[in-house]
Design a protein around this motif. Structure first.
Motif, PDB file in Angstrom:
ATOM      1  N   SER A  77     -21.136 -12.339   4.897  1.00  0.00           N
ATOM      2  CA  SER A  77     -19.863 -12.599   4.213  1.00  0.00           C
ATOM      3  C   SER A  77     -18.746 -12.701   5.237  1.00  0.00           C
ATOM      4  CB  SER A  77     -19.556 -11.494   3.202  1.00  0.00           C
ATOM      5  OG  SER A  77     -19.074 -10.356   3.871  1.00  0.00           O
ATOM      6  N   LYS A 107     -14.353 -15.458  -0.870  1.00  0.00           N
ATOM      7  CA  LYS A 107     -13.780 -15.447  -2.221  1.00  0.00           C
ATOM      8  C   LYS A 107     -12.922 -16.680  -2.488  1.00  0.00           C
ATOM      9  CE  LYS A 107     -15.303 -11.300  -3.279  1.00  0.00           C
ATOM     10  NZ  LYS A 107     -16.426 -11.171  -4.221  1.00  0.00           N
ATOM     11  N   TRP A 109     -11.878 -17.080  -5.997  1.00  0.00           N
ATOM     12  CA  TRP A 109     -11.284 -16.775  -7.299  1.00  0.00           C
ATOM     13  C   TRP A 109     -10.189 -15.719  -7.113  1.00  0.00           C
ATOM     14  CZ3 TRP A 109     -14.912 -14.850 -11.859  1.00  0.00           C
ATOM     15  CH2 TRP A 109     -14.216 -14.913 -13.080  1.00  0.00           C
ATOM     16  N   HIS A 112     -11.015 -12.160  -8.047  1.00  0.00           N
ATOM     17  CA  HIS A 112     -11.796 -11.372  -7.099  1.00  0.00           C
ATOM     18  C   HIS A 112     -10.959 -10.915  -5.908  1.00  0.00           C
ATOM     19  CE1 HIS A 112     -16.187 -11.199  -7.979  1.00  0.00           C
ATOM     20  NE2 HIS A 112     -15.795 -12.001  -8.954  1.00  0.00           N
ATOM     21  N   VAL A 113     -10.070 -11.803  -5.438  1.00  0.00           N
ATOM     22  CA  VAL A 113      -9.227 -11.438  -4.300  1.00  0.00           C
ATOM     23  C   VAL A 113      -8.375 -10.237  -4.672  1.00  0.00           C
ATOM     24  CG1 VAL A 113      -7.405 -12.224  -2.735  1.00  0.00           C
ATOM     25  CG2 VAL A 113      -9.225 -13.813  -3.453  1.00  0.00           C
ATOM     26  N   ASN A 124      -6.980 -13.462   2.568  1.00  0.00           N
ATOM     27  CA  ASN A 124      -8.311 -13.994   2.260  1.00  0.00           C
ATOM     28  C   ASN A 124      -8.529 -15.335   2.962  1.00  0.00           C
ATOM     29  OD1 ASN A 124     -10.859 -14.218   0.805  1.00  0.00           O
ATOM     30  ND2 ASN A 124      -9.823 -15.691  -0.545  1.00  0.00           N
ATOM     31  N   GLU A 148     -17.906 -18.695  -3.103  1.00  0.00           N
ATOM     32  CA  GLU A 148     -18.346 -17.907  -4.258  1.00  0.00           C
ATOM     33  C   GLU A 148     -17.414 -18.167  -5.440  1.00  0.00           C
ATOM     34  OE1 GLU A 148     -17.725 -13.696  -4.292  1.00  0.00           O
ATOM     35  OE2 GLU A 148     -19.727 -13.240  -5.031  1.00  0.00           O
ATOM     36  N   HIS A 149     -18.004 -18.274  -6.635  1.00  0.00           N
ATOM     37  CA  HIS A 149     -17.200 -18.447  -7.863  1.00  0.00           C
ATOM     38  C   HIS A 149     -16.270 -19.639  -7.777  1.00  0.00           C
ATOM     39  CE1 HIS A 149     -17.926 -13.957  -8.429  1.00  0.00           C
ATOM     40  NE2 HIS A 149     -18.274 -14.446  -9.604  1.00  0.00           N
TER      41      HIS A 149
ATOM     42  N   THR B 316     -16.236 -10.284 -13.375  1.00  0.00           N
ATOM     43  CA  THR B 316     -16.493 -10.708 -12.003  1.00  0.00           C
ATOM     44  C   THR B 316     -17.886 -11.283 -11.819  1.00  0.00           C
ATOM     45  OG1 THR B 316     -17.076  -8.416 -11.475  1.00  0.00           O
ATOM     46  CG2 THR B 316     -14.854  -9.129 -10.884  1.00  0.00           C
TER      47      THR B 316
END
Lengths: 549, 549
Positions: A77, A107, A109, A112-113, A124, A148-149, B316
């Motif tokens: 990540s 990230k 979204w 999520h952040v 981010n 992601e997302h 999430t």
């Protein structure tokens, strides 16, 4: 014109391993890597260095494999918000893994952040760009980025979602993989988001990574390809967290056979069914019968109308030729079968089946027995015995009398630990045979005892090997009074065949299936049947003489 | 604004029954009809009158059911080319079935007209129109028409395919259902064909019936709705020939929860998971864990990152709230679990788990045991015992000494036919108990014997009921020397819990799982544990005193 290439990135070993019931050893992971290399997948994601000892060991050991095609990818990540890339434990682990490429997620979204990372949106973006730039520099190899997302993020704040992709591009990324992490995006939403992104960040080379929570993973992946993605992330057999990742077997077959793309090296698509089944085997799991393209039922015909049409022209009820993916056609016998199924299956072996009375009687018996819990769809050995009974060709070579099982407790017999004792008593002609044997579990023990009792008379049973064993509760509504269906597979002189037994008692059901396996195998040898006829003839038995020569 | 209604037409009993391994009794078919009525499906296709005796019987018996919502449909085909409608055996059967509607299929694809029917294209058009007109007149009820192979037919000769639909409309049909019979159409091809058809036959009201051979059944169905279809044909759980029909559970959830359509009566979508599981049960089959929306793993979280995020905000990593479809979240314990999974699962029960040494040790043991073939994902009872061992709360209430199984052959003991005898010897405190019992199969017998041995000391075990039993071969590569994993489910005072046993011997594995079930249940009663502590205390045992009160 050369076909357009789509890159195949397999994450069976990483995302697939998060599926319920999936549990791979290091040896499994290395073996699967070799299988994926052999079939010609482009990338295999081996694990997340630093997240558990198994994954670290994998990246060490994979360096000793001789791989001819596949590139190994290490997953991770973006760096932690409270450190910088060069000091980040997991980024250091990624560098140390010495993989061919690295792929990190970050990230997209805002939810999520804010709620998972709890950092400012700008931080981010820095983390994405800086992590990629660091890895590219430190490894000297390409870096991929999993957004992601992406689709949930795009729906929530499209501008921010696009900015995260731009940050990855600014960091020097080779591919940005758009992830439907929660698996809930609809195809039209996905197409819209990709189009908007490509307007804003035209230079980006895209991949697609989707999950199957809405039952739309295959459609979403193909839609992304139509919108310009050049790389697909997925798992063999669609294993993965919750409802799984997209099933690469469906993707490979659709892209190559339906849409005209090139994914695997020439001709390798014929290995697809084999690959799928090997992976199920490594996982110790059984795939769904109806798995598209590669499942054991994918080209199985049961309805009488279908069978008779497919006999004339397979195209009538098959969307592709099963051999294109290494699968094969299957004609099923059941109560829905017309006589055409039965004749299609057996006309070579028993030409007398043209007599339609026998066909009807056989179908009726199959119907009654299926009602009682039997299934003949895979039990060719037991089915053959049913057919023989109806056409006057059933000649039992021996007569089972009884069996016993004794399972000694470890305390009493420590030297027999784990072993079961079985005895089997049978009658061959006028002779009684009683033999005992030990085995691993009752079925193994019974098999050995029965083989021992028969081998003196019929040495050929030495070639009969028990190769598979499965048990299914037939009716689980009545607690354990429910019947179980035991299915045995034996190999005999190069042929594999199945027999089936049904009983409330699993041991009795296994014994019945075992007895049928030996009867079936021995009846393949006409000399035993002849000998039997002769003996019976001498003894003056009339009821079996009617069809003696 | 009122939501737009989509009609749901279930063919589980007819097309679903053509799936490999599917075999429904009349009672099953009637029970499933009641379930479908209760959840509010619009139509249920019960079978093909005249094709087999079971289907004829169904249409007689279904008339006695009190159905509140669903309309029963009888399936058939256009009349035979060599007869006229009024003389056709199957059309007469359809009329005699007295269903609420009839649905017949006919040929769209020139290939089938030429090669399967072997008639002139014009004769096929007559047969479609005349069959529908006859049935409408003779039954006085609506007639639906399944345009078999519509999309393949359209690709081969679009003009002829459209003419067959026009013939159905001319016959007075209520709905024309476009079928992807071979299951291979791609979404964009499907959309194109529907658009062209609607230009030429604007008055037609369309349904959609697709198969999943390309893994695209859900996407194709939703795409047809977007293109104006108002009725969906499919099966619960996607059972059906080859790769199956479209799974109505995925369709219902997507249409209602994602796309804003109305399919079932208000609130009934919450019964979706329950409906799916009941149907699997009727079929005696186990659905795929990852079945979208309704599968047991559909909302199961295994990766540590996911679990800790979902704890904060389920959105999430979940595309919908599982309760919307009557499903529930599941936290899995495995080697991939972080401490957060374990704490999420157990923090209420064992607050002392905040001690991170125990958490690590538990995860290690789970990892080792999963390597040996265990799986704790569904075995909460066995998992609880693992946890207790690590936090000093494991207090076995009894000690198993041995078990024996005796399976009498029918010849010797005809009055015990089908029954197995088991004996179980255990130690409770300083007392030895030996009890025997008969049961249906060895697990039932062992369970009864163990219960009998314990009930005098702990009457509460009378409330412990064995409710499910499954067996899986853990490693099928080593013939029957492979281990089996036995999974038992018990209910105890309203709670259901699982235990797991692994051994080369299925009986030993079952015994181990049984013993754990009784230990787990008894340990729920602190008074037994306390009593045990006291006795042990008196006996001077020191190693268990450390956490005695």
């Amino acid at each position: 014109m050369a076909k357009k290439k789509i890159e195949i990135y397999d994450t069976t070993l990483r995302d697939g391993n998060q599926g319920e019931g999936v549990n791979m050893s290091i040896a499994d992971k290395l073996d699967i890597t070799k299988e994926l290399d052999a079939v010609g997948v482009d990338y295999v994601e081996g694990g997340w260095p630093g997240s558990n000892p198994k994954d670290d060991e994998y990246f060490q050991k994979v360096q000793d494999l001789e791989l001819s095609h596949v590139k190994v990818s290490a997953f991770g990540s973006t760096h932690r918000a409270d450190s910088e890339p060069a000091e980040d434990f997991f980024l250091q682990k990624l560098v140390a893994a010495k993989a061919d490429i690295t792929c990190i997620f970050g990230k997209t979204w805002d939810l999520h952040v804010e709620q998972a990372l709890r950092i400012a949106p700008e931080r981010n973006l820095e983390m994405i760009q800086n992590s990629i730039a660091f890895l590219k520099e430190a490894t000297g190899k390409p870096v991929f980025y999993d957004a992601e997302h992406f689709f949930d993020g795009f729906k929530s704040d499209s501008g921010y979602a696009i900015a995260t992709v731009q940050a990855a591009v600014d960091g020097g990324v080779s591919r940005v993989i758009l992830c439907d992490t929660n698996g809930g995006v609809m195809p039209h939403e996905l197409a819209h988001a990709i189009r908007e992104l490509r307007k804003e960040v035209p230079a980006v080379k895209l991949g697609i990574h989707v999950h199957n929570d809405g039952g739309l993973a295959v459609a979403n992946t193909l839609r992304a390809i139509e919108e310009g993605a050049i790389q697909v992330h997925g798992t063999i057999n669609g294993i993965g967290e919750r409802c799984g990742n997209v099933d690469l077997t469906s993707i490979l077959a659709n892209l190559e056979l339906k849409m005209g793309y090139e994914c695997l090296p020439e001709g390798q698509i014929r290995g697809l069914t084999n690959l799928s089944r090997k992976i199920w085997e490594f996982l110790g799991m059984q795939g769904p019968n109806g798995q598209p393209f590669v499942g054991p039922s994918a080209f199985a015909h049961k309805g009488g109308v279908h069978v008779s049409a497919v006999q004339r022209n397979p195209e009538t009820y098959e969307h592709i030729d099963p051999e294109l993916v290494g699968n094969s056609r299957k004609i099923l016998i059941s109560e829905l079968a017309g006589g055409s199924n039965l004749k299609a299956k057996l006309s070579n072996r028993y030409p007398e089946l043209e007599d339609s009375n026998a066909v009807r009687a056989i179908l009726n018996e199959v119907q009654d027995r299926e009602h009682a819990g039997y299934s003949y769809e895979n039990a060719d050995g037991s089915f053959d015995l049913v057919v023989r009974r109806h056409i006057g060709k059933y000649r039992p070579i021996f007569e089972p009398i009884y069996y016993r099982i004794y399972s000694p407790s470890n305390e009493e017999h420590p030297d027999s630990a784990g072993l079961i004792e079985a005895s089997a008593k049978i009658k061959v002609g006028e002779n009684i045979e009683l033999c005992a044997a030990e085995g691993n579990g009752p079925v193994d023990a019974l098999n050995r005892a029965l083989q021992r009792a028969l081998i003196e008379w019929f040495p050929v049973v030495g070639d009969l090997h028990l190769s598979d064993y499965s048990v299914r509760v037939v009716n689980s509504t009545e607690e354990t009074a429910a019947k179980v269906r035991v299915y045995l597979e034996h190999t005999f002189q190069g042929e594999a065949f199945g027999t089936v037994g049904v009983n409330v008692d699993i041991i009795q059901a296994s014994w019945n299936a075992l007895v049928e396996a030996y009867q079936y195998a021995l009846m393949q040898h006409q000399e035993f049947v002849d000998e039997l006829e002769e003996t019976k003839g001498d003894a003056g038995s009339s009821d079996t003489r009617q069809s003696a020569p």
